[in-house]
Design a protein around this motif. Structure first.
Motif, PDB file in Angstrom:
ATOM      1  N   ASN B  82     104.865   0.965 -52.377  1.00 18.49           N
ATOM      2  CA  ASN B  82     104.621   0.617 -50.974  1.00 18.49           C
ATOM      3  C   ASN B  82     103.153   0.266 -50.747  1.00 18.49           C
ATOM      4  O   ASN B  82     102.842  -0.700 -50.051  1.00 18.49           O
ATOM      5  CB  ASN B  82     105.034   1.767 -50.055  1.00 18.49           C
ATOM      6  CG  ASN B  82     106.539   1.791 -49.827  1.00 18.49           C
ATOM      7  OD1 ASN B  82     107.236   0.818 -50.103  1.00 18.49           O
ATOM      8  ND2 ASN B  82     107.042   2.904 -49.325  1.00 18.49           N
ATOM      9  N   ASN B  83     102.259   1.062 -51.341  1.00 22.02           N
ATOM     10  CA  ASN B  83     100.828   0.782 -51.194  1.00 22.02           C
ATOM     11  C   ASN B  83     100.481  -0.595 -51.748  1.00 22.02           C
ATOM     12  O   ASN B  83      99.739  -1.353 -51.121  1.00 22.02           O
ATOM     13  CB  ASN B  83      99.996   1.840 -51.935  1.00 22.02           C
ATOM     14  CG  ASN B  83      99.976   3.162 -51.206  1.00 22.02           C
ATOM     15  OD1 ASN B  83     100.414   3.253 -50.051  1.00 22.02           O
ATOM     16  ND2 ASN B  83      99.485   4.199 -51.859  1.00 22.02           N
ATOM     17  N   TRP B  84     101.024  -0.894 -52.930  1.00 26.70           N
ATOM     18  CA  TRP B  84     100.707  -2.164 -53.572  1.00 26.70           C
ATOM     19  C   TRP B  84     101.212  -3.341 -52.731  1.00 26.70           C
ATOM     20  O   TRP B  84     100.490  -4.294 -52.474  1.00 26.70           O
ATOM     21  CB  TRP B  84     101.302  -2.209 -54.990  1.00 26.70           C
ATOM     22  CG  TRP B  84     100.825  -3.374 -55.795  1.00 26.70           C
ATOM     23  CD1 TRP B  84      99.675  -3.474 -56.518  1.00 26.70           C
ATOM     24  CD2 TRP B  84     101.482  -4.648 -55.925  1.00 26.70           C
ATOM     25  NE1 TRP B  84      99.578  -4.712 -57.097  1.00 26.70           N
ATOM     26  CE2 TRP B  84     100.675  -5.454 -56.754  1.00 26.70           C
ATOM     27  CE3 TRP B  84     102.676  -5.171 -55.424  1.00 26.70           C
ATOM     28  CZ2 TRP B  84     101.015  -6.756 -57.091  1.00 26.70           C
ATOM     29  CZ3 TRP B  84     103.012  -6.480 -55.763  1.00 26.70           C
ATOM     30  CH2 TRP B  84     102.184  -7.248 -56.588  1.00 26.70           C
ATOM     31  N   VAL B  85     102.470  -3.252 -52.284  1.00 27.25           N
ATOM     32  CA  VAL B  85     103.058  -4.333 -51.494  1.00 27.25           C
ATOM     33  C   VAL B  85     102.331  -4.481 -50.160  1.00 27.25           C
ATOM     34  O   VAL B  85     102.048  -5.601 -49.719  1.00 27.25           O
ATOM     35  CB  VAL B  85     104.576  -4.093 -51.288  1.00 27.25           C
ATOM     36  CG1 VAL B  85     105.141  -5.051 -50.233  1.00 27.25           C
ATOM     37  CG2 VAL B  85     105.336  -4.271 -52.591  1.00 27.25           C
ATOM     38  N   ARG B  88      99.191  -6.474 -50.508  1.00 33.74           N
ATOM     39  CA  ARG B  88      99.471  -7.913 -50.675  1.00 33.74           C
ATOM     40  C   ARG B  88      99.823  -8.532 -49.322  1.00 33.74           C
ATOM     41  O   ARG B  88      99.425  -9.646 -49.020  1.00 33.74           O
ATOM     42  CB  ARG B  88     100.635  -8.146 -51.643  1.00 33.74           C
ATOM     43  CG  ARG B  88     100.486  -7.543 -53.032  1.00 33.74           C
ATOM     44  CD  ARG B  88      99.375  -8.077 -53.869  1.00 33.74           C
ATOM     45  NE  ARG B  88      98.024  -7.652 -53.598  1.00 33.74           N
ATOM     46  CZ  ARG B  88      97.472  -6.477 -53.929  1.00 33.74           C
ATOM     47  NH1 ARG B  88      98.162  -5.520 -54.484  1.00 33.74           N
ATOM     48  NH2 ARG B  88      96.185  -6.243 -53.663  1.00 33.74           N
ATOM     49  N   GLN B  89     100.583  -7.794 -48.507  1.00 29.91           N
ATOM     50  CA  GLN B  89     100.979  -8.343 -47.208  1.00 29.91           C
ATOM     51  C   GLN B  89      99.790  -8.442 -46.265  1.00 29.91           C
ATOM     52  O   GLN B  89      99.693  -9.395 -45.502  1.00 29.91           O
ATOM     53  CB  GLN B  89     102.117  -7.500 -46.613  1.00 29.91           C
ATOM     54  CG  GLN B  89     103.425  -7.759 -47.386  1.00 29.91           C
ATOM     55  CD  GLN B  89     104.642  -7.126 -46.763  1.00 29.91           C
ATOM     56  OE1 GLN B  89     104.598  -5.966 -46.355  1.00 29.91           O
ATOM     57  NE2 GLN B  89     105.732  -7.858 -46.708  1.00 29.91           N
ATOM     58  N   ARG B  90      98.879  -7.453 -46.355  1.00 26.40           N
ATOM     59  CA  ARG B  90      97.642  -7.550 -45.571  1.00 26.40           C
ATOM     60  C   ARG B  90      96.868  -8.807 -45.968  1.00 26.40           C
ATOM     61  O   ARG B  90      96.378  -9.542 -45.115  1.00 26.40           O
ATOM     62  CB  ARG B  90      96.765  -6.304 -45.776  1.00 26.40           C
ATOM     63  CG  ARG B  90      97.089  -5.161 -44.806  1.00 26.40           C
ATOM     64  CD  ARG B  90      95.976  -4.125 -44.780  1.00 26.40           C
ATOM     65  NE  ARG B  90      95.828  -3.442 -46.050  1.00 26.40           N
ATOM     66  CZ  ARG B  90      96.537  -2.362 -46.413  1.00 26.40           C
ATOM     67  NH1 ARG B  90      97.442  -1.859 -45.606  1.00 26.40           N
ATOM     68  NH2 ARG B  90      96.331  -1.791 -47.573  1.00 26.40           N
ATOM     69  N   ASP B  91      96.745  -9.039 -47.287  1.00 25.49           N
ATOM     70  CA  ASP B  91      96.031 -10.228 -47.772  1.00 25.49           C
ATOM     71  C   ASP B  91      96.713 -11.514 -47.295  1.00 25.49           C
ATOM     72  O   ASP B  91      96.042 -12.468 -46.894  1.00 25.49           O
ATOM     73  CB  ASP B  91      95.973 -10.230 -49.309  1.00 25.49           C
ATOM     74  CG  ASP B  91      95.003  -9.188 -49.856  1.00 25.49           C
ATOM     75  OD1 ASP B  91      94.171  -8.676 -49.068  1.00 25.49           O
ATOM     76  OD2 ASP B  91      95.067  -8.888 -51.064  1.00 25.49           O
ATOM     77  N   MET B  92      98.052 -11.531 -47.353  1.00 24.68           N
ATOM     78  CA  MET B  92      98.789 -12.724 -46.918  1.00 24.68           C
ATOM     79  C   MET B  92      98.568 -12.975 -45.423  1.00 24.68           C
ATOM     80  O   MET B  92      98.380 -14.117 -45.004  1.00 24.68           O
ATOM     81  CB  MET B  92     100.282 -12.568 -47.213  1.00 24.68           C
ATOM     82  CG  MET B  92     100.640 -12.777 -48.682  1.00 24.68           C
ATOM     83  SD  MET B  92     102.348 -12.252 -49.089  1.00 24.68           S
ATOM     84  CE  MET B  92     103.314 -13.566 -48.321  1.00 24.68           C
ATOM     85  N   ASN B  93      98.587 -11.903 -44.620  1.00 20.67           N
ATOM     86  CA  ASN B  93      98.354 -12.052 -43.180  1.00 20.67           C
ATOM     87  C   ASN B  93      96.939 -12.552 -42.896  1.00 20.67           C
ATOM     88  O   ASN B  93      96.734 -13.416 -42.041  1.00 20.67           O
ATOM     89  CB  ASN B  93      98.588 -10.716 -42.454  1.00 20.67           C
ATOM     90  CG  ASN B  93     100.056 -10.317 -42.483  1.00 20.67           C
ATOM     91  OD1 ASN B  93     100.927 -11.142 -42.754  1.00 20.67           O
ATOM     92  ND2 ASN B  93     100.335  -9.047 -42.229  1.00 20.67           N
ATOM     93  N   ALA B  94      95.955 -12.000 -43.633  1.00 15.77           N
ATOM     94  CA  ALA B  94      94.562 -12.420 -43.440  1.00 15.77           C
ATOM     95  C   ALA B  94      94.401 -13.892 -43.805  1.00 15.77           C
ATOM     96  O   ALA B  94      93.724 -14.651 -43.097  1.00 15.77           O
ATOM     97  CB  ALA B  94      93.627 -11.547 -44.276  1.00 15.77           C
ATOM     98  N   ALA B  95      95.039 -14.318 -44.909  1.00 17.60           N
ATOM     99  CA  ALA B  95      94.953 -15.721 -45.345  1.00 17.60           C
ATOM    100  C   ALA B  95      95.586 -16.632 -44.286  1.00 17.60           C
ATOM    101  O   ALA B  95      95.058 -17.704 -43.974  1.00 17.60           O
ATOM    102  CB  ALA B  95      95.656 -15.897 -46.691  1.00 17.60           C
TER     103      ALA B  95
END
Lengths: 112, 112
Positions: B82-85, B88-95
């Motif tokens: 969960n932490n890893w995913v 990644r989702q935070r990074d995708m949202n920021a991008a």
């Protein structure tokens, strides 16, 4: 492809540090094969093979413009895994609740 | 074991339909090796091997009482993934936000 096969491919795609590295990079934005290969310390054919596994796993998509192939994350890349994990967590919570209820129903021992 | 190796093992453990079947079963409550093996249509040595992979992956724990070994989920079984995913989702949202901002800053074409 059944849902089980799809989840198989997904976890298999993720079970490799190079492939997870590409996912970590692509989560920050699209990148070309060259950009992905540069820090990976792997030969280009291996990079392309890893990227194909990620594409088959439904995690990334690619587009070729001229001679440059660019990869990006699928917006729903984590949907299947999140759904699967959430169902397991619901089951674990329900099992825990049943246990707690069962323990509450055990009559306390009376003193004589 | 590094965090990377630990996530490797985790995804590898999950990348098999039999092992995910055991996780699905154990999420509903503890079970003995015999109970796990019954519906699995695999020989006992293979079942034990799969369970060892899940235990090494930090997903399940086991306890032997008398001659019966019982498996249960680790309460934190899904924490690392969960932490890893989530990262990644935070990074995708920021991008995505950066892209939206960049597009908003493109001056509109004026009519002449």
């Amino acid at each position: 492809m059944t849902e089980t096969e799809s989840i198989d491919r997904y976890f298999q795609a993720m079970a490799d540090p190079y492939r997870r590295g590409f996912v970590e990079r692509l989560s920050k934005g699209p990148a070309s094969v060259k950009e992905l290969a540069a820090p990976a310390n792997v030969q280009l054919p291996a990079v392309l093979k890893h990227l194909r596994v990620l594409e088959d796993g439904g995690i990334v998509v690619s587009e070729k413009v001229g001679r440059v192939r660019t990869y990006r994350m699928r917006p729903d890349a984590f949907k299947a895994i999140n759904n699967w994990v959430e169902q397991r967590q619901r089951d674990m919570n329900a099992a825990f609740d049943r246990l707690a209820t069962a323990m509450a129903e055990v009559p306390e021992e009376k003193d004589h």
